[in-house]
Scaffold this active site. Structure first.
Site, PDB file in Angstrom:
ATOM      1  CB  CYS A  91      -2.773  -4.427   6.440  1.00  8.71           C
ATOM      2  SG  CYS A  91      -2.308  -2.901   7.035  1.00  8.71           S
TER       3      CYS A  91
ATOM      4  CD  GLU B  53      -1.570  -0.447   3.398  1.00  9.99           C
ATOM      5  OE1 GLU B  53      -2.164   0.710   3.638  1.00  9.99           O
ATOM      6  OE2 GLU B  53      -1.971  -1.308   4.125  1.00  9.99           O
TER       7      GLU B  53
ATOM      8  CG  HIS C 199      -2.798  -6.434  10.089  1.00 10.23           C
ATOM      9  ND1 HIS C 199      -1.475  -6.163   9.715  1.00 10.23           N
ATOM     10  CD2 HIS C 199      -3.294  -5.516  10.393  1.00 10.23           C
ATOM     11  CE1 HIS C 199      -1.490  -4.918   9.611  1.00 10.23           C
ATOM     12  NE2 HIS C 199      -2.468  -4.255   9.997  1.00 10.23           N
TER      13      HIS C 199
HETATM   14  N1  CAA Z   1       1.865   4.499  30.947  1.00  7.49           N
HETATM   15  C1  CAA Z   1       1.174   3.391  30.389  1.00  7.49           C
HETATM   16  N2  CAA Z   1       0.182   3.143  29.643  1.00  7.49           N
HETATM   17  C2  CAA Z   1      -0.138   4.453  29.007  1.00  7.49           C
HETATM   18  C3  CAA Z   1       0.311   5.869  29.384  1.00  7.49           C
HETATM   19  C4  CAA Z   1       1.143   5.818  30.337  1.00  7.49           C
HETATM   20  N3  CAA Z   1       1.934   6.820  30.789  1.00  7.49           N
HETATM   21  N4  CAA Z   1      -0.366   6.670  28.710  1.00  7.49           N
HETATM   22  C5  CAA Z   1      -1.418   6.151  28.179  1.00  7.49           C
HETATM   23  N5  CAA Z   1      -1.251   4.580  28.021  1.00  7.49           N
HETATM   24  C6  CAA Z   1      -2.127   3.743  27.359  1.00  7.49           C
HETATM   25  C7  CAA Z   1      -3.475   3.901  27.477  1.00  7.49           C
HETATM   26  O1  CAA Z   1      -4.192   3.750  28.622  1.00  7.49           O
HETATM   27  C8  CAA Z   1      -3.938   3.112  26.344  1.00  7.49           C
HETATM   28  O2  CAA Z   1      -4.224   1.588  26.643  1.00  7.49           O
HETATM   29  P1  CAA Z   1      -5.320   0.988  26.534  1.00  7.49           P
HETATM   30  O3  CAA Z   1      -5.585   1.072  24.864  1.00  7.49           O
HETATM   31  O4  CAA Z   1      -5.162  -0.457  27.286  1.00  7.49           O
HETATM   32  O5  CAA Z   1      -6.482   1.854  26.955  1.00  7.49           O
HETATM   33  C9  CAA Z   1      -2.545   2.938  25.358  1.00  7.49           C
HETATM   34  O6  CAA Z   1      -1.473   3.705  26.097  1.00  7.49           O
HETATM   35  C10 CAA Z   1      -2.878   4.038  24.084  1.00  7.49           C
HETATM   36  O7  CAA Z   1      -3.065   5.374  24.711  1.00  7.49           O
HETATM   37  P2  CAA Z   1      -4.015   6.143  23.541  1.00  7.49           P
HETATM   38  O8  CAA Z   1      -5.394   5.402  23.535  1.00  7.49           O
HETATM   39  O9  CAA Z   1      -4.272   7.283  24.378  1.00  7.49           O
HETATM   40  O10 CAA Z   1      -3.210   6.314  22.359  1.00  7.49           O
HETATM   41  P3  CAA Z   1      -3.160   7.264  21.299  1.00  7.49           P
HETATM   42  O11 CAA Z   1      -4.567   7.990  21.235  1.00  7.49           O
HETATM   43  O12 CAA Z   1      -2.138   7.984  21.004  1.00  7.49           O
HETATM   44  O13 CAA Z   1      -3.251   6.434  20.007  1.00  7.49           O
HETATM   45  C11 CAA Z   1      -3.461   4.579  18.410  1.00  7.49           C
HETATM   46  C12 CAA Z   1      -3.164   5.028  19.844  1.00  7.49           C
HETATM   47  C13 CAA Z   1      -4.831   4.784  17.953  1.00  7.49           C
HETATM   48  C14 CAA Z   1      -3.154   2.872  18.342  1.00  7.49           C
HETATM   49  C15 CAA Z   1      -2.337   5.336  17.279  1.00  7.49           C
HETATM   50  O14 CAA Z   1      -1.092   5.008  17.761  1.00  7.49           O
HETATM   51  C16 CAA Z   1      -2.670   5.361  15.949  1.00  7.49           C
HETATM   52  O15 CAA Z   1      -3.656   5.916  15.680  1.00  7.49           O
HETATM   53  N6  CAA Z   1      -1.956   4.371  15.152  1.00  7.49           N
HETATM   54  C17 CAA Z   1      -2.213   4.022  13.782  1.00  7.49           C
HETATM   55  C18 CAA Z   1      -3.392   3.464  13.439  1.00  7.49           C
HETATM   56  C19 CAA Z   1      -3.580   2.088  13.587  1.00  7.49           C
HETATM   57  O16 CAA Z   1      -2.546   1.119  13.820  1.00  7.49           O
HETATM   58  N7  CAA Z   1      -4.977   1.483  13.723  1.00  7.49           N
HETATM   59  C20 CAA Z   1      -4.886  -0.003  13.873  1.00  7.49           C
HETATM   60  C21 CAA Z   1      -6.087  -0.822  13.360  1.00  7.49           C
HETATM   61  S1  CAA Z   1      -6.214  -0.152  11.420  1.00  7.49           S
HETATM   62  C22 CAA Z   1      -5.208  -1.511  10.979  1.00  7.49           C
HETATM   63  O17 CAA Z   1      -5.109  -2.604  11.279  1.00  7.49           O
HETATM   64  C23 CAA Z   1      -4.451  -1.157   9.692  1.00  7.49           C
HETATM   65  C24 CAA Z   1      -3.190  -0.781   9.733  1.00  7.49           C
HETATM   66  O18 CAA Z   1      -2.116  -1.507   9.821  1.00  7.49           O
HETATM   67  C25 CAA Z   1      -2.854   0.709   9.841  1.00  7.49           C
END
Ligand code: CAA
Length: 399
Positions: free
Chosen positions: A111, A79, A233
């Site tokens: 993916c 992709e 994945h």
């Molecule tokens: N210490 C320990 N843990 C902490 C923390 C700290 N200080 N601060 C936050 N956390 C934890 C949170 O509690 C959360 O855990 P849970 O999910 O268990 O609740 C985790 O860290 C993540 O925190 P946030 O949800 O606040 O993180 P974020 O808003 O920054 O985003 C994400 C996380 C959405 C995965 C982001 O990284 C993202 O957008 N990634 C890209 C998109 C993606 O990969 N999507 C997956 C599905 S799509 C797909 O599969 C196709 C593909 O390949 C992209």
């Protein structure tokens, strides 16, 4: 007829950024990335590498154990396409000097297209339309500097040989699949980075898992106890931990840590990520999976998903590339945030007039040298010329 994966090898760039470094630069608690997302490092693509060089670099290592002379279908799943018309696999076909009697096609559905490529390869072989298929999955995950997705970037390619009487895994016929039009993650043609609704995308990933797993169970009569391990994945390791929890609370029983090991150190590699997980599971687990069934979940945003299964073949351990893969991971160069951002911001459009692309010392076996008349020119890395292999054509030595 028993058809499946006879050999595989992955390649990931020789540069990485520790997520601890990223966290400090973005003023985020490092524990959020390390524990909250389960990600330790991300692979970073240098300016003189792309999905073609990664794919060729992955495939060239297969030559140590396999002949590619009789490959009659090359499927290239990505992709991060480099051209809207020409299949990226044709460059790899040239670099590896594959036979002219070989079909070459590029596949796209986020993916998921890598796993679709695997199914396509198996049916081509079963219907005698191909004898040996080279499937290359290659991607560079980019979300933008200082975005929420930045910590889940990464880059890798996996090359797989699909044959009759495979020596690693054989695919079973049953599969469940599911598609629905969503906008969780997409990359318009005019953009070089994905637009992602992060939390929504995670919800869709898990919902599709629930649906496809349910359809699979209904249609096959198989349940959790019929599987020894699962392969997913892996966009973000933490999401896969949640996927395990959704299937069953006792995720340790299903070798979760072995599955996630490579991805925790590489990051997301989109189409390659499922196969990186498979490599990790088979190479990092001390268990012998001979004769056992692996449950496999593939998801591609947009969205399509599939649940299918594979049976691990006798003596498969002899055909893995564990030492080579560990060597790759253990001999990477650590970047600081400045160098990472320079690599990230490198703009190929500044180089379309034929001037050379900066040569990074630690590229893989093949590198992108320049763009001349809008054509990408690839070559052996200068440092690798001593190791020249017969598969490389003289015409690529143009710098
Ligand atoms: N210490 C320990 N843990 C902490 C923390 C700290 N200080 N601060 C936050 N956390 C934890 C949170 O509690 C959360 O855990 P849970 O999910 O268990 O609740 C985790 O860290 C993540 O925190 P946030 O949800 O606040 O993180 P974020 O808003 O920054 O985003 C994400 C996380 C959405 C995965 C982001 O990284 C993202 O957008 N990634 C890209 C998109 C993606 O990969 N999507 C997956 C599905 S799509 C797909 O599969 C196709 C593909 O390949 C992209």
């Amino acid at each position: 007829m028993n058809v499946g994966i006879d050999g595989f090898s992955f390649y990931t760039p020789k540069y990485f950024l520790p997520l601890q470094t990223l966290a400090l630069a973005r003023q985020v608690d490092p524990q959020k990335y390390l524990r909250g997302l389960g990600q330790y490092r991300m692979a970073v693509l240098p300016p003189d590498e792309d999905v073609v060089t990664m794919g060729a670099n992955a495939a060239v290592n297969l030559l140590n154990k396999h002949s590619l002379d009789d490959v009659d279908l090359l499927l290239f799943a990505t992709e991060s396409a480099i051209d809207q018309s020409k299949a990226g696999g044709l460059f790899i076909h040239g670099l590896l000097k594959l036979s002219e009697r070989c079909r070459v096609v590029e596949l796209k559905q986020a993916c998921y297209s890598g796993v679709f490529g695997l199914q396509l390869a198996v049916s081509f072989i079963k219907s005698k339309m191909a004898k040996k298929v080279l499937l290359i999955t290659s991607d560079n995950a980019r979300y933008g500097l200082a975005t929420a997705g930045e910590s889940s970037q990464g880059a890798a390619a996996v090359a797989l040989l699909i044959t009759e009487n495979p020596r690693i895994t054989a695919l079973e016929e049953q599969a469940a699949f599911c598609s629905f039009d969503t906008m969780d993650f997409f990359k318009p043609n005019y953009m070089s980075e994905a637009i992602v609704d992060g939390h929504y995308s995670c919800t869709v990933y898990l919902n599709f898992l629930k649906k496809t797993w349910q359809i699979y169970q209904d249609e096959t009569g198989l349940g959790l106890n019929d599987f020894s391990a699962f392969c997913f994945h892996i966009p973000v390791p933490r999401l896969v931990e949640k996927a395990y929890q959704q299937l069953d609370k006792h995720s340790a029983l299903f070798h979760q840590e072995a599955l996630l090991y490579y991805s925790r150190h590489i990051g997301n590699s989109y189409t390659a990520s499922f196969f990186l997980g498979l490599a990790s599971l088979l190479e990092q687990s001390s268990c012998d999976f001979t004769g056992q069934r692996l449950g496999c979940y593939s998801y591609g945003s947009g969205s399509s998903s599939e649940f299918f299964s594979m049976i691990v073949q006798p003596n498969y351990k002899k055909h893995l590339n564990t030492d080579y893969h560990m060597h790759l991971l253990e001999n990477r160069i650590e970047l600081d945030i400045k160098r990472y951002e320079e690599f990230y911001d490198f703009n190929l459009l500044d180089h379309v007039n034929g001037c050379s692309i900066p040569c990074t010392v630690h590229s893989g076996y093949y590198r992108l040298v320049k763009i001349s008349n809008h054509q990408r020119i690839y070559a052996l890395h200068t440092q690798q010329k001593d190791l020249e292999r017969q598969v490389v054509d003289e015409k690529f030595y143009i710098f």
